[in-house]
Write a protein that holds these residues in place. Structure first.
Motif, PDB file in Angstrom:
ATOM      1  N   ASN A 144       0.798  -1.219   0.000  1.00  0.00           N
ATOM      2  CA  ASN A 144       0.000   0.000   0.000  1.00  0.00           C
ATOM      3  C   ASN A 144       0.837   1.279   0.000  1.00  0.00           C
ATOM      4  O   ASN A 144       0.467   2.275  -0.629  1.00  0.00           O
ATOM      5  CB  ASN A 144      -0.939   0.011   1.212  1.00  0.00           C
ATOM      6  N   THR A 145       1.950   1.261   0.712  1.00  0.00           N
ATOM      7  CA  THR A 145       2.736   2.493   0.865  1.00  0.00           C
ATOM      8  C   THR A 145       4.181   2.332   0.416  1.00  0.00           C
ATOM      9  O   THR A 145       5.014   3.189   0.688  1.00  0.00           O
ATOM     10  CB  THR A 145       2.720   2.950   2.340  1.00  0.00           C
ATOM     11  N   GLY A 146       4.467   1.234  -0.279  1.00  0.00           N
ATOM     12  CA  GLY A 146       5.832   0.953  -0.687  1.00  0.00           C
ATOM     13  C   GLY A 146       6.155   1.452  -2.074  1.00  0.00           C
ATOM     14  O   GLY A 146       5.531   2.383  -2.587  1.00  0.00           O
ATOM     15  N   SER A 147       7.129   0.823  -2.700  1.00  0.00           N
ATOM     16  CA  SER A 147       7.631   1.282  -3.989  1.00  0.00           C
ATOM     17  C   SER A 147       8.055   0.076  -4.799  1.00  0.00           C
ATOM     18  O   SER A 147       7.939  -1.073  -4.358  1.00  0.00           O
ATOM     19  CB  SER A 147       8.809   2.251  -3.784  1.00  0.00           C
ATOM     20  N   TRP A 148       8.564   0.345  -5.982  1.00  0.00           N
ATOM     21  CA  TRP A 148       9.143  -0.673  -6.851  1.00  0.00           C
ATOM     22  C   TRP A 148      10.631  -0.423  -6.937  1.00  0.00           C
ATOM     23  O   TRP A 148      11.078   0.721  -7.043  1.00  0.00           O
ATOM     24  CB  TRP A 148       8.529  -0.592  -8.241  1.00  0.00           C
ATOM     25  N   ILE A 149      11.426  -1.471  -6.847  1.00  0.00           N
ATOM     26  CA  ILE A 149      12.852  -1.378  -7.110  1.00  0.00           C
ATOM     27  C   ILE A 149      13.207  -2.487  -8.099  1.00  0.00           C
ATOM     28  O   ILE A 149      12.523  -3.511  -8.170  1.00  0.00           O
ATOM     29  CB  ILE A 149      13.712  -1.504  -5.830  1.00  0.00           C
ATOM     30  N   PRO A 150      14.263  -2.312  -8.891  1.00  0.00           N
ATOM     31  CA  PRO A 150      14.657  -3.367  -9.822  1.00  0.00           C
ATOM     32  C   PRO A 150      14.873  -4.690  -9.102  1.00  0.00           C
ATOM     33  O   PRO A 150      15.504  -4.751  -8.052  1.00  0.00           O
ATOM     34  CB  PRO A 150      15.974  -2.832 -10.406  1.00  0.00           C
ATOM     35  N   GLY A 151      14.305  -5.745  -9.656  1.00  0.00           N
ATOM     36  CA  GLY A 151      14.478  -7.079  -9.094  1.00  0.00           C
ATOM     37  C   GLY A 151      13.589  -7.404  -7.912  1.00  0.00           C
ATOM     38  O   GLY A 151      13.718  -8.473  -7.323  1.00  0.00           O
ATOM     39  N   ILE A 152      12.662  -6.521  -7.568  1.00  0.00           N
ATOM     40  CA  ILE A 152      11.834  -6.753  -6.378  1.00  0.00           C
ATOM     41  C   ILE A 152      11.014  -8.037  -6.507  1.00  0.00           C
ATOM     42  O   ILE A 152      10.784  -8.741  -5.513  1.00  0.00           O
ATOM     43  CB  ILE A 152      10.921  -5.537  -6.109  1.00  0.00           C
ATOM     44  N   ASP A 153      10.575  -8.354  -7.719  1.00  0.00           N
ATOM     45  CA  ASP A 153       9.757  -9.550  -7.914  1.00  0.00           C
ATOM     46  C   ASP A 153      10.557 -10.838  -7.768  1.00  0.00           C
ATOM     47  O   ASP A 153       9.975 -11.923  -7.688  1.00  0.00           O
ATOM     48  CB  ASP A 153       9.102  -9.516  -9.295  1.00  0.00           C
ATOM     49  N   SER A 154      11.885 -10.724  -7.750  1.00  0.00           N
ATOM     50  CA  SER A 154      12.728 -11.915  -7.608  1.00  0.00           C
ATOM     51  C   SER A 154      13.059 -12.227  -6.152  1.00  0.00           C
ATOM     52  O   SER A 154      13.642 -13.268  -5.863  1.00  0.00           O
ATOM     53  CB  SER A 154      14.033 -11.728  -8.391  1.00  0.00           C
ATOM     54  N   ILE A 155      12.699 -11.340  -5.229  1.00  0.00           N
ATOM     55  CA  ILE A 155      13.025 -11.546  -3.817  1.00  0.00           C
ATOM     56  C   ILE A 155      11.884 -12.249  -3.097  1.00  0.00           C
ATOM     57  O   ILE A 155      10.747 -11.782  -3.106  1.00  0.00           O
ATOM     58  CB  ILE A 155      13.338 -10.202  -3.123  1.00  0.00           C
ATOM     59  N   ASP A 156      12.204 -13.381  -2.478  1.00  0.00           N
ATOM     60  CA  ASP A 156      11.228 -14.080  -1.647  1.00  0.00           C
ATOM     61  C   ASP A 156      11.164 -13.474  -0.259  1.00  0.00           C
ATOM     62  O   ASP A 156      10.086 -13.258   0.294  1.00  0.00           O
ATOM     63  CB  ASP A 156      11.589 -15.568  -1.541  1.00  0.00           C
ATOM     64  N   SER A 157      12.340 -13.205   0.323  1.00  0.00           N
ATOM     65  CA  SER A 157      12.370 -12.693   1.692  1.00  0.00           C
ATOM     66  C   SER A 157      13.740 -12.097   1.991  1.00  0.00           C
ATOM     67  O   SER A 157      14.727 -12.394   1.303  1.00  0.00           O
ATOM     68  CB  SER A 157      12.070 -13.811   2.703  1.00  0.00           C
ATOM     69  N   VAL A 158      13.779 -11.249   3.002  1.00  0.00           N
ATOM     70  CA  VAL A 158      15.023 -10.719   3.554  1.00  0.00           C
ATOM     71  C   VAL A 158      14.999 -11.021   5.045  1.00  0.00           C
ATOM     72  O   VAL A 158      14.049 -10.664   5.737  1.00  0.00           O
ATOM     73  CB  VAL A 158      15.154  -9.201   3.320  1.00  0.00           C
ATOM     74  N   GLU A 159      16.022 -11.697   5.539  1.00  0.00           N
ATOM     75  CA  GLU A 159      16.011 -12.124   6.927  1.00  0.00           C
ATOM     76  C   GLU A 159      17.280 -11.690   7.664  1.00  0.00           C
ATOM     77  O   GLU A 159      18.364 -11.612   7.078  1.00  0.00           O
ATOM     78  CB  GLU A 159      15.859 -13.638   7.026  1.00  0.00           C
ATOM     79  N   LYS A 160      17.132 -11.371   8.917  1.00  0.00           N
ATOM     80  CA  LYS A 160      18.261 -10.977   9.762  1.00  0.00           C
ATOM     81  C   LYS A 160      18.994 -12.210  10.256  1.00  0.00           C
ATOM     82  O   LYS A 160      18.381 -13.158  10.744  1.00  0.00           O
ATOM     83  CB  LYS A 160      17.754 -10.157  10.942  1.00  0.00           C
ATOM     84  N   VAL A 161      20.310 -12.214  10.116  1.00  0.00           N
ATOM     85  CA  VAL A 161      21.135 -13.299  10.627  1.00  0.00           C
ATOM     86  C   VAL A 161      21.681 -12.926  12.005  1.00  0.00           C
ATOM     87  O   VAL A 161      21.581 -13.685  12.960  1.00  0.00           O
ATOM     88  CB  VAL A 161      22.286 -13.625   9.651  1.00  0.00           C
ATOM     89  N   ASP A 162      22.279 -11.744  12.106  1.00  0.00           N
ATOM     90  CA  ASP A 162      22.679 -11.185  13.382  1.00  0.00           C
ATOM     91  C   ASP A 162      22.684  -9.666  13.244  1.00  0.00           C
ATOM     92  O   ASP A 162      22.207  -9.132  12.229  1.00  0.00           O
ATOM     93  CB  ASP A 162      24.039 -11.725  13.847  1.00  0.00           C
ATOM     94  N   GLN A 163      23.231  -8.953  14.203  1.00  0.00           N
ATOM     95  CA  GLN A 163      23.114  -7.500  14.202  1.00  0.00           C
ATOM     96  C   GLN A 163      23.715  -6.858  12.959  1.00  0.00           C
ATOM     97  O   GLN A 163      23.232  -5.820  12.489  1.00  0.00           O
ATOM     98  CB  GLN A 163      23.777  -6.915  15.452  1.00  0.00           C
ATOM     99  N   TYR A 164      24.745  -7.488  12.410  1.00  0.00           N
ATOM    100  CA  TYR A 164      25.416  -6.897  11.258  1.00  0.00           C
ATOM    101  C   TYR A 164      25.434  -7.829  10.044  1.00  0.00           C
ATOM    102  O   TYR A 164      26.280  -7.689   9.166  1.00  0.00           O
ATOM    103  CB  TYR A 164      26.838  -6.494  11.634  1.00  0.00           C
ATOM    104  N   THR A 165      24.495  -8.759   9.979  1.00  0.00           N
ATOM    105  CA  THR A 165      24.424  -9.689   8.854  1.00  0.00           C
ATOM    106  C   THR A 165      22.966  -9.929   8.484  1.00  0.00           C
ATOM    107  O   THR A 165      22.108 -10.071   9.360  1.00  0.00           O
ATOM    108  CB  THR A 165      25.068 -11.050   9.206  1.00  0.00           C
ATOM    109  N   PHE A 166      22.681  -9.958   7.180  1.00  0.00           N
ATOM    110  CA  PHE A 166      21.334 -10.301   6.718  1.00  0.00           C
ATOM    111  C   PHE A 166      21.439 -11.108   5.431  1.00  0.00           C
ATOM    112  O   PHE A 166      22.467 -11.094   4.747  1.00  0.00           O
ATOM    113  CB  PHE A 166      20.467  -9.051   6.520  1.00  0.00           C
ATOM    114  N   LYS A 167      20.371 -11.828   5.122  1.00  0.00           N
ATOM    115  CA  LYS A 167      20.350 -12.693   3.936  1.00  0.00           C
ATOM    116  C   LYS A 167      19.150 -12.338   3.067  1.00  0.00           C
ATOM    117  O   LYS A 167      18.038 -12.147   3.565  1.00  0.00           O
ATOM    118  CB  LYS A 167      20.280 -14.160   4.343  1.00  0.00           C
ATOM    119  N   VAL A 168      19.399 -12.262   1.773  1.00  0.00           N
ATOM    120  CA  VAL A 168      18.341 -12.024   0.789  1.00  0.00           C
ATOM    121  C   VAL A 168      18.099 -13.328   0.035  1.00  0.00           C
ATOM    122  O   VAL A 168      19.021 -13.877  -0.570  1.00  0.00           O
ATOM    123  CB  VAL A 168      18.725 -10.916  -0.201  1.00  0.00           C
TER     124      VAL A 168
END
Length: 573
Positions: free
Chosen positions: A142-166
Motif C-alpha cells: 500500500n505504501t511501498g515502492s518498486w525497485i529493480p528485481g523486487i519480484d525476484s526476492i522471496d524474503s530478507v532475513e536478519k542473521v545477526d546484528q550486522y548480517t542479513f540474507k536475501v
C-alpha cells in the motif's frame, strides 16, 4: 537536464508534494564543524528543489544528488562501472560464500556482512535492523515502492546484528546494487515512521544522516545547507565543512555563476555550456568516462490513443519497413555535429557499453534513397506529388491515408532537443513523411496513464528523448523497455512501442543468470532482433557532464550516479 520518472512510486508523488508543504519532523541534533570557513565551503547549483532525499520516489536526479550527501547504501558504483562497498564490509560472491546458487531450482541467496563502525548522526549504530526496516517499507503493497528485481526476492532475513540474507526465487544478476547504487539508500529504523510509508514518510524530507554531511536547513525554492558530519565513519573525511545547494532555475544564470567563480558545481550541463567552458580557467568541465543516455525515437506501433498494437495497429508505424525507412532517412552525424557540437557518439544498439559491447551489429547507413524505396515497397506512394506519401496497398491503413503524424519532445531539455526535433522533421519530410511538431512538459509526457500521461496512454505517434541505464548491468533496463509484460500501460514500465516479440521475451528470461559468457551470447541475440525489428531508433549518446570550480579536486562526472557520488573525497585547493 531533467530525466523522466522511472518507478511505480510516481503514482504517489502528489502525496509527497503535499507532505512537503505541511512540514517535517526535526532531525536530532548533531555536532557539526564549528564555524565553517569560507575556504572550506562550496556551492552546488541545481535547477529545482529535490522532491525529497529518496530518489526511488521521483528520480529527478536532484534527489539522488542530495541523497549522496547524507545517506549510504550497501554499495555504490564508480564512474568506470566498478561496484564498491559503503555499508557492506565486503562484496558477496560465489567464491567467498556470500552467494549460494541453486541451479536446479533457479534460485539463489545472498548473505551480506555489514561494517560495524557506521553510526547515524545521533550516535545510534547502522545495523541489519535498518536494512530490514527499509526492505519492509519498500515491499509494503500500500505504501511501498518498486525497485529493480523486487519480484525476484522471496524474503530478507536478519542473521545477526550486522548480517542479513536475501533469498531470491530466481537468479538475479543485479544483486550487488539492489540495496545501493544510484537510487537506494538504507533508512534508520529508529527514526523514520513506518506508518507513513516509504514514499511519503517525513524522514524523506528531513533525513537522519550516516553520510558525510548533515542537513542544517532547507529554504524551499532557494537553498539547502549541509554541514560536515563529525560522526562520518571515514576518519578525516570529508575535508569540506559546508555545502550549500543553491536552486537556480535559469541555465544561463548558472553558467554565469560558474564563470565568475560564485559557484563550484553545476550538474548536468548542456552541450552549449560544455563548449563555452572548455577553455575557462575558473570553471572546468568533467565528462563521464562513458555515455549513458541515448537520444532515441519512440514509435507507437499501436494506433494513436490506444495501447494494443495487435488489436489496433498503428496505420503507419506498425510496418517494420516504415520504421527501418525512418532510421535510414535520419542523418545522425549532422545532428550530432551541428547541434550537439560533435560531443555525442552515434549509437545503434543497446549494448554499446562495457562489458557487453561485443556484438557484431553494423551501423545502419544514412541512405534517403533506400528509405524511399522501402516506403514504396511498403505501399506508401506520393501519387499527387504534394510531398506527402499516401497508402496505396499498405498493410494497416485505408487507401489514400496520408503519411502524416505528430512528433513530440519535452521542453525541459531545451533548445538542442527542439532543434533536433525540427531537423529530423525536415529529413523525414524529404522522403515523404509529414510531421507536426509538439513540445510538452516532461511531467505530462511521462505521467501514468490514469493521470493523462501521453506515452502511457498511447496518445502519441512518435516522440524523442534520452534514456539509458546506470551501472554495468542492462538486464532490468531491457526488461522494462522491451518485454511483452512492459507493453501493458498498467505495468508502469516502458515498452512504449507496444512491441511484442516472443523470441525476445524468452531471451530476456535467459539473461537472468550469473553466467557471464551466456549473458553475452544472449545480449548479442537480442541486439540482432532489435536491429531488425527497430522498436526504437537509437541516434547518439548525450554527453554526461558537470561543471566544477578549478578550486576543487576529485570531481568526476559519472553515468552511474550523480556528481556527488564521491563528495567525501573532494578537496579544496
Amino acid at each position: 537536464m531533467s530525466k523522466k520518472f522511472r518507478t511505480l512510486a510516481l503514482l504517489t508523488l502528489t502525496s509527497v508534494t503535499i507532505l512537503s508543504l505541511i512540514g517535517c519532523q526535526a532531525a536530532p541534533s548533531t555536532t557539526p564543524a564549528a564555524n565553517p570557513s569560507d575556504e572550506k565551503s562550496i556551492t552546488i547549483l541545481i535547477g529545482e528543489d529535490p522532491p525529497s532525499f529518496n530518489p526511488m520516489v521521483a528520480d529527478t536526479g536532484y534527489d539522488a544528488l542530495v541523497m549522496e550527501l547524507v545517506l549510504l547504501g550497501m554499495t555504490d558504483i564508480d564512474p568506470n562501472g566498478t561496484v564498491f562497498t559503503e555499508l557492506a564490509a565486503e562484496l558477496p560472491t560465489v567464491d567467498n560464500g556470500g552467494v549460494a546458487l541453486d541451479e536446479a531450482a533457479g534460485s539463489m541467496s545472498v548473505t551480506w556482512k555489514m561494517r560495524q563502525d557506521v553510526q547515524w548522526q545521533d550516535g545510534q549504530p547502522v545495523t541489519a535492523d535498518d536494512v530490514l526496516f527499509t526492505w519492509n517499507a519498500i515491499q509494503d503493497p500500500n505504501t511501498g515502492s518498486w525497485i529493480p528485481g523486487i519480484d525476484s526476492i522471496d524474503s530478507v532475513e536478519k542473521v545477526d546484528q550486522y548480517t542479513f540474507k536475501v533469498n531470491y526465487s530466481a537468479i538475479y544478476p543485479g544483486y550487488l546494487t539492489q540495496f545501493g547504487g544510484e537510487q537506494l539508500a538504507i533508512w534508520p529504523a529508529h527514526y523514520c515512521d513506518a506508518s507513513q510509508g516509504f514514499v511519503a514518510w517525513d524522514c524523506g524530507r528531513k533525513p537522519l544522516s550516516d553520510g558525510p554531511f548533515v542537513l542544517q536547513d532547507w529554504v524551499e525554492g532557494d537553498h539547502m545547507t549541509f554541514l560536515k558530519n563529525d560522526k562520518y565513519y571515514v576518519a578525516g573525511k570529508p575535508e569540506i565543512e559546508k555545502v550549500t545547494v543553491q536552486v537556480e532555475p535559469d541555465d544561463a544564470k548558472r553558467k554565469i555563476l560558474m564563470e565568475q567563480g560564485d559557484a563550484d558545481i553545476d550538474m548536468w550541463i548542456n552541450v552549449n555550456t560544455i563548449h563555452d567552458l572548455q577553455n575557462f580557467e575558473i570553471a572546468k568541465v568533467s565528462l563521464s568516462p562513458s555515455d549513458r543516455f541515448v537520444m532515441r525515437l519512440f514509435m507507437n506501433e499501436a494506433e494513436k490513443g490506444t495501447t494494443d498494437a495487435e488489436a489496433t495497429p498503428h496505420p503507419i508505424l506498425s510496418d517494420v519497413r516504415v520504421r527501418q525507412a525512418i532510421r535510414q532517412a535520419i542523418d545522425v552525424d549532422t545532428i550530432n555535429n551541428e547541434i550537439f557540437l560533435g560531443l555525442g557518439h552515434p549509437q545503434w544498439t543497446e549494448f554499446f557499453r562495457p562489458p557487453y559491447n561485443k556484438c557484431d551489429v553494423s551501423r545502419p547507413a544514412y541512405d534517403p534513397d533506400a528509405a524511399k524505396a522501402l516506403l514504396e515497397e511498403a505501399g506508401w506512394i506520393d501519387t499527387n506529388n504534394d510531398g506527402v506519401r499516401e497508402c496505396h496497398g499498405c498493410a494497416s491503413a485505408e487507401e489514400g491515408y496520408e503519411m502524416h503524424m505528430e512528433f513530440i519532445t519535452y521542453s525541459e531539455y531545451g533548445e538542442p532537443l527542439e532543434l533536433t526535433q525540427q531537423l529530423i522533421a525536415e529529413m523525414l519530410g524529404k522522403v515523404g513523411i509529414k510531421l507536426d511538431l509538439s513540445v510538452v512538459e516532461g511531467s505530462v509526457l511521462w505521467a501514468p496513464a490514469d493521470s493523462g500521461g501521453i506515452e502511457q496512454s498511447g496518445n502519441f505517434d512518435i516522440d524523442i528523448w534520452d534514456d539509458g541505464y546506470a551501472g554495468v548491468d542492462p538486464t532490468d533496463f531491457i526488461n522494462e523497455a522491451y518485454s511483452i509484460e512492459a507493453a501493458d500501460p498498467g505495468s508502469g514500465l516502458w515498452n512504449l512501442a507496444r512491441w511484442k516479440n516472443d523470441e525476445f521475451n524468452s531471451l530476456i528470461e535467459d539473461s537472468y543468470t550469473l553466467d557471464e559468457a551466456s549473458r553475452q551470447e544472449t545480449f548479442c541475440k537480442m541486439a540482432k532482433i532489435l536491429d531488425e525489428q527497430v522498436p526504437e531508433i537509437m541516434l547518439f549518446t548525450v554527453p554526461n557532464a558537470d561543471a566544477y570550480s578549478s578550486r576543487l579536486e576529485g570531481v568526476q562526472s559519472t553515468v552511474n550516479d550523480l556528481v556527488t557520488w564521491n563528495i567525501a573525497d573532494w578537496k579544496i585547493k
